[in-house]
Scaffold this motif. Structure first.
Motif, PDB file in Angstrom:
ATOM      1  N   GLN A 265       0.832  -1.195   0.000  1.00 33.58           N
ATOM      2  CA  GLN A 265       0.000   0.000   0.000  1.00 33.58           C
ATOM      3  C   GLN A 265       0.866   1.243   0.000  1.00 33.58           C
ATOM      4  O   GLN A 265       2.026   1.222   0.420  1.00 33.58           O
ATOM      5  CB  GLN A 265      -0.955  -0.014   1.193  1.00 33.58           C
ATOM      6  N   SER A 266       0.306   2.341  -0.444  1.00 33.24           N
ATOM      7  CA  SER A 266       1.077   3.577  -0.641  1.00 33.24           C
ATOM      8  C   SER A 266       1.212   4.397   0.631  1.00 33.24           C
ATOM      9  O   SER A 266       1.719   5.514   0.594  1.00 33.24           O
ATOM     10  CB  SER A 266       0.421   4.424  -1.739  1.00 33.24           C
ATOM     11  N   VAL A 267       0.758   3.840   1.753  1.00 36.42           N
ATOM     12  CA  VAL A 267       0.936   4.464   3.063  1.00 36.42           C
ATOM     13  C   VAL A 267       1.948   3.641   3.839  1.00 36.42           C
ATOM     14  O   VAL A 267       1.905   2.418   3.829  1.00 36.42           O
ATOM     15  CB  VAL A 267      -0.398   4.516   3.841  1.00 36.42           C
ATOM     16  N   MET A 268       2.861   4.318   4.520  1.00 30.00           N
ATOM     17  CA  MET A 268       3.828   3.668   5.392  1.00 30.00           C
ATOM     18  C   MET A 268       3.255   3.618   6.803  1.00 30.00           C
ATOM     19  O   MET A 268       2.435   4.452   7.180  1.00 30.00           O
ATOM     20  CB  MET A 268       5.150   4.454   5.352  1.00 30.00           C
ATOM     21  N   GLY A 269       3.663   2.650   7.588  1.00 27.56           N
ATOM     22  CA  GLY A 269       3.226   2.563   8.970  1.00 27.56           C
ATOM     23  C   GLY A 269       4.399   2.564   9.922  1.00 27.56           C
ATOM     24  O   GLY A 269       5.530   2.236   9.551  1.00 27.56           O
ATOM     25  N   PHE A 270       4.144   2.940  11.176  1.00 20.17           N
ATOM     26  CA  PHE A 270       5.187   2.899  12.198  1.00 20.17           C
ATOM     27  C   PHE A 270       4.514   2.718  13.555  1.00 20.17           C
ATOM     28  O   PHE A 270       3.405   3.197  13.794  1.00 20.17           O
ATOM     29  CB  PHE A 270       6.021   4.186  12.182  1.00 20.17           C
ATOM     30  N   GLY A 271       5.207   1.999  14.443  1.00 22.66           N
ATOM     31  CA  GLY A 271       4.659   1.749  15.762  1.00 22.66           C
ATOM     32  C   GLY A 271       3.650   0.612  15.745  1.00 22.66           C
ATOM     33  O   GLY A 271       3.748  -0.320  14.946  1.00 22.66           O
ATOM     34  N   ALA A 272       2.667   0.683  16.627  1.00 27.59           N
ATOM     35  CA  ALA A 272       1.666  -0.375  16.712  1.00 27.59           C
ATOM     36  C   ALA A 272       0.906  -0.531  15.402  1.00 27.59           C
ATOM     37  O   ALA A 272       0.470  -1.629  15.049  1.00 27.59           O
ATOM     38  CB  ALA A 272       0.697  -0.080  17.857  1.00 27.59           C
ATOM     39  N   ALA A 273       0.727   0.561  14.660  1.00 21.36           N
ATOM     40  CA  ALA A 273       0.056   0.487  13.365  1.00 21.36           C
ATOM     41  C   ALA A 273       0.783  -0.446  12.413  1.00 21.36           C
ATOM     42  O   ALA A 273       0.171  -1.068  11.536  1.00 21.36           O
ATOM     43  CB  ALA A 273      -0.060   1.883  12.750  1.00 21.36           C
ATOM     44  N   ALA A 274       2.100  -0.551  12.574  1.00 21.36           N
ATOM     45  CA  ALA A 274       2.928  -1.400  11.723  1.00 21.36           C
ATOM     46  C   ALA A 274       3.316  -2.689  12.419  1.00 21.36           C
ATOM     47  O   ALA A 274       4.284  -3.349  12.035  1.00 21.36           O
ATOM     48  CB  ALA A 274       4.186  -0.652  11.289  1.00 21.36           C
ATOM     49  N   SER A 275       2.567  -3.073  13.465  1.00 21.78           N
ATOM     50  CA  SER A 275       2.780  -4.342  14.184  1.00 21.78           C
ATOM     51  C   SER A 275       4.161  -4.431  14.822  1.00 21.78           C
ATOM     52  O   SER A 275       4.769  -5.502  14.862  1.00 21.78           O
ATOM     53  CB  SER A 275       2.554  -5.535  13.244  1.00 21.78           C
ATOM     54  N   MET A 276       4.657  -3.314  15.361  1.00 29.10           N
ATOM     55  CA  MET A 276       5.979  -3.300  15.970  1.00 29.10           C
ATOM     56  C   MET A 276       5.980  -3.713  17.441  1.00 29.10           C
ATOM     57  O   MET A 276       7.049  -3.798  18.047  1.00 29.10           O
ATOM     58  CB  MET A 276       6.619  -1.909  15.820  1.00 29.10           C
TER      59      MET A 276
END
Length: 423
Positions: A265-276
């Motif tokens: 997808q064209s959105v990047m994620g970081f933190g809990a949103a990115a399952s970190m």
């Protein structure tokens, strides 16, 4: 056309501020979007092992440090021989904001409602009607992300905790002590001990103030706050300790086993949103601090090409955050979590007793997620060799039941292929 920022970060909790600060450090023109732009109160406590912060020269951001760190499991007191710290939330937030201000970051107030991807940038529209455009959008809005999409999870496991900071009729733990986990359950009835196990996480805050928190490591469905509060009160009463005054009450609930987001997808994620969130421990703050500079550097390099599309930048950023070895490790940690959730109380306590008997560099790096996959496997084999027969049998049984996670560990590139195919 309105200004197009290099990057837009959605969220102003530790994940959002850490990646925003790292992007500003790269010299990028950054915008932030939050319901309440910082500074603002972070209600939860954030603990970390001090040796994780020392390489980054950030121990001055801690409000408390404990050398007397222990765990109680299988009726044993285990000395951890590792210093633990608690962040001063105001100092940590100020640390990130100072970097953001040096980069002249712009903040917008609102809630992300939709996104449109154009050839060279993306535009986020808020529920209030504001539009903010940037060449890359980074969703750091938490485990229920505003813009990111992820696969459905059939059985979400939650870490839940109820805690209080206050004064007591007697010390609930030893003076100057930090308790990582106290699984002793003598205060519970036989029937209660058949229910999901919980443990005490506690620390002496000094001047007669203590923080005590009853915690469920992971369970599906989540252990309720009512059960956790009742268990904490029973634990204290069993020790003849009464609560005198409550200064702060903490409610903590977050998923531990979220699948990785779709990475095409064209959105990047970081933190809990990115399952970190670390699936085996629930910790994330150390990973945010360590990994945000690497992701920000990859984004900055991708943005050096003026006509690069948001999708292309996001692809590069996703691969910086989730390279193949990190995907392997995520699958292994999920495998470990599934094991722990199946264990009965006695097996769970025996497992942790064996875990903390491993050499300090092994269990500490496992919890910090700084091991490579081969190092994790080596540690798991050592644990298997020295634990009890009951734990060994349950691990063997889980290896078959959770073979799909082990397959993902062996085939990390399949995540990128499946993501492109399904989404």
């Amino acid at each position: 056309m309105s200004v197009v920022f290099d990057a837009l970060v959605v969220g102003s909790a530790p994940a959002g501020l850490s990646i925003a600060a790292a992007l500003c450090h790269q010299g990028l023109n950054v915008a932030g979007l939050a319901k309440a732009p910082p500074p603002g109160e972070w209600p939860n406590t954030y603990g970390i092992w001090c040796d994780e912060l020392e390489p980054m020269n950030m121990t001055h951001l801690l409000s408390h440090r404990w050398q007397n760190s222990v765990s109680y499991t299988a009726k044993k007191k285990i000395l951890l021989h590792r210093e633990y710290g608690l962040f001063d939330n105001l100092k940590l937030q100020s640390h990130f904001l100072e970097q953001c201000e040096r980069g002249k970051m712009s903040w917008y107030q609102g809630t992300a409602a939709g996104i449109e991807h154009l050839a060279t940038h993306s535009c986020v529209t808020t529920t209030e009607g504001t539009t903010v455009c940037a060449r890359i959008v980074i969703d750091a809005s938490g485990h229920q992300p505003a813009l990111l999409k992820r696969p459905q999870n059939d059985r979400t496991a939650y870490q839940a905790a109820y805690g209080i900071v206050g004064t007591f009729s007697a010390p609930p733990i030893e003076p100057q002590q930090f308790v990582l986990m106290d699984y002793r359950a003598d205060h519970l009835s036989p029937d209660e001990r058949q229910e999901p196990a919980t443990f005490l996480y506690a620390m002496d805050m000094g001047k007669g103030v203590f923080f005590v928190e009853e915690t469920s490591l992971a369970n599906s469905p989540a252990v309720s706050f009512e059960v956790l509060k009742d268990r904490l009160n029973k634990r204290l009463a069993f020790r003849n300790v009464q609560v005198n005054e409550i200064h702060h009450t903490e409610y903590c609930l977050f998923p531990m086993n979220l699948p990785l987001p779709f990475v095409n997808q064209s959105v990047m994620g970081f933190g809990a949103a990115a399952s970190m969130v670390h699936p085996a421990s629930g910790y994330m703050i150390g990973a945010l601090i360590r990994r945000s500079p690497l992701v920000a550097k990859a984004i900055a390099e991708a943005l050096n090409h003026p006509q690069t599309s948001p999708a292309s930048v996001a692809t590069i950023a996703w691969r910086a955050l989730w390279p193949t070895d990190e995907i392997r490790k995520h699958a292994l940690y999920l495998f470990g979590l599934e094991n722990l959730m199946r264990f009965e109380e006695a097996t769970l306590q025996a497992f942790f007793a064996s875990f903390f008997q491993l050499p300090l560099p092994q269990w500490s790096r496992f919890l910090a997620n700084t091991f490579s996959t081969p190092e994790i496997l080596q540690m798991m084999l050592k644990l298997f060799a020295q634990t009890t027969n009951d734990v060994r049998w349950n691990l063997i049984r889980s290896a078959w039941g959770d073979r799909n996670l082990l397959w993902e560990m062996c085939n990390p590139k399949a995540h990128y292929l499946n993501s492109a195919h399904k989404h």
